[in-house]
Design a protein around this motif. Structure first.
Motif, PDB file in Angstrom:
ATOM      1  N   LEU A  81      83.480  26.239 -26.284  1.00 21.02           N
ATOM      2  CA  LEU A  81      83.770  26.663 -27.643  1.00 21.02           C
ATOM      3  C   LEU A  81      85.167  26.187 -28.067  1.00 21.02           C
ATOM      4  O   LEU A  81      86.120  26.291 -27.299  1.00 21.02           O
ATOM      5  N   HIS A 124      83.974  24.554 -33.949  1.00 18.82           N
ATOM      6  CA  HIS A 124      82.612  25.101 -33.925  1.00 18.82           C
ATOM      7  C   HIS A 124      82.433  26.296 -34.861  1.00 18.82           C
ATOM      8  O   HIS A 124      81.307  26.735 -35.084  1.00 18.82           O
ATOM      9  N   VAL A 149      78.905  28.253 -35.683  1.00 18.98           N
ATOM     10  CA  VAL A 149      78.673  29.526 -35.000  1.00 18.98           C
ATOM     11  C   VAL A 149      78.364  30.611 -36.023  1.00 18.98           C
ATOM     12  O   VAL A 149      77.435  31.398 -35.849  1.00 18.98           O
ATOM     13  N   GLU A 184      74.904  32.774 -36.282  1.00 21.59           N
ATOM     14  CA  GLU A 184      74.869  34.239 -36.250  1.00 21.59           C
ATOM     15  C   GLU A 184      74.190  34.808 -37.490  1.00 21.59           C
ATOM     16  O   GLU A 184      73.382  35.736 -37.404  1.00 21.59           O
ATOM     17  N   TYR A 192      86.908  35.256 -34.272  1.00 19.50           N
ATOM     18  CA  TYR A 192      86.738  33.946 -33.649  1.00 19.50           C
ATOM     19  C   TYR A 192      88.060  33.467 -33.046  1.00 19.50           C
ATOM     20  O   TYR A 192      88.088  32.968 -31.916  1.00 19.50           O
ATOM     21  N   PHE A 246      83.741  30.626 -23.190  1.00 22.69           N
ATOM     22  CA  PHE A 246      82.686  30.649 -24.198  1.00 22.69           C
ATOM     23  C   PHE A 246      82.113  29.247 -24.383  1.00 22.69           C
ATOM     24  O   PHE A 246      82.863  28.272 -24.451  1.00 22.69           O
ATOM     25  N   TYR A 247      80.800  29.185 -24.498  1.00 23.58           N
ATOM     26  CA  TYR A 247      80.104  27.912 -24.666  1.00 23.58           C
ATOM     27  C   TYR A 247      79.095  28.021 -25.800  1.00 23.58           C
ATOM     28  O   TYR A 247      78.574  29.104 -26.082  1.00 23.58           O
ATOM     29  N   VAL A 248      78.828  26.895 -26.420  1.00 26.86           N
ATOM     30  CA  VAL A 248      77.776  26.806 -27.427  1.00 26.86           C
ATOM     31  C   VAL A 248      76.845  25.670 -27.041  1.00 26.86           C
ATOM     32  O   VAL A 248      77.284  24.638 -26.521  1.00 26.86           O
ATOM     33  N   VAL A 304      74.315  25.008 -34.054  1.00 25.80           N
ATOM     34  CA  VAL A 304      74.354  25.775 -32.813  1.00 25.80           C
ATOM     35  C   VAL A 304      72.972  26.343 -32.532  1.00 25.80           C
ATOM     36  O   VAL A 304      72.371  26.999 -33.384  1.00 25.80           O
ATOM     37  N   ARG A 351      74.495  30.601 -27.864  1.00 23.98           N
ATOM     38  CA  ARG A 351      75.831  30.934 -27.361  1.00 23.98           C
ATOM     39  C   ARG A 351      75.668  31.437 -25.937  1.00 23.98           C
ATOM     40  O   ARG A 351      74.777  32.253 -25.660  1.00 23.98           O
ATOM     41  N   ASN A 408      78.104  32.863 -22.770  1.00 22.89           N
ATOM     42  CA  ASN A 408      79.467  33.330 -22.544  1.00 22.89           C
ATOM     43  C   ASN A 408      79.652  33.941 -21.170  1.00 22.89           C
ATOM     44  O   ASN A 408      78.774  34.642 -20.661  1.00 22.89           O
ATOM     45  N   TYR A 423      74.325  35.881 -23.437  1.00 23.63           N
ATOM     46  CA  TYR A 423      73.814  34.713 -24.151  1.00 23.63           C
ATOM     47  C   TYR A 423      72.854  35.143 -25.243  1.00 23.63           C
ATOM     48  O   TYR A 423      72.314  36.253 -25.224  1.00 23.63           O
TER      49      TYR A 423
END
Length: 163
Positions: free
Chosen positions: A7, A11, A15, A19, A45, A59-61, A69, A72, A74, A87
């Motif tokens: 992340l 992003h 993101v 969401e 964020y 954190f990853y996307v 995206v 997610r 995490n 996730y």
């Protein structure tokens, strides 16, 4: 081909769109983030990025070719070789193995990049799909979890650094 990326600030718009587009879908299986999350998204964020920079979390996307995206993924509370996994994936890719494959990839990264030896994850009792993802990704049931007032199963996976 979707790519799992760390992340970063760029992003944020994707993101937020992820969401918002999946809010009702997520709320069916996990507690809704609430209007406050969206009203204060920029501040929240920035706080996530600061936690990541401090090494507390990672954190990853999962990013599609078009930059949107898809999920997610995490790692929370990195400490003493352990972390908690969280996730969520977009409704339009759910049930296609995306979550399982990405959780497996994140397990490899957790060991190789973050030096983790153990991951833990809890799900609500009703979130059977997430439980299946965890089991397919090599997690085993270790007991009950208290998930903010809801009970559910707690899973764990011991990581082995793959060479």
């Amino acid at each position: 081909m979707p790519k799992l990326k760390r992340l970063h600030a760029g992003h944020a718009p994707a993101v937020l769109a992820f969401e918002l587009a999946n809010r009702a879908y997520f709320a069916a299986s996990v507690p809704d983030r609430g209007d406050d999350f969206f009203d204060k998204f920029t501040d929240r964020y920035s706080a996530l990025l600061a936690e990541q920079e401090a090494g507390i979390c990672a954190f990853y996307v999962l990013v599609a070719e078009d930059g949107s995206v898809l999920g997610r993924f995490n790692l929370y509370d990195l400490e003493n070789g352990t972390a908690e996994l969280g996730y969520r994936v977009a409704q339009h890719v759910a049930g296609r193995g995306v979550a399982t494959a990405t959780v497996q990839e994140l397990c490899r990264l957790a060991a190789a990049r973050h030096g983790l030896r153990t991951l833990r994850a809890g799900t609500s009792r009703e979130n059977v799909a997430s439980q299946r993802v965890l089991i397919k990704a090599g997690f085993v049931l270790v007991g009950p979890a208290d998930l903010g007032g809801k009970s559910g199963p707690w899973y764990q996976r011991d990581l082995v650094l793959q060479r």
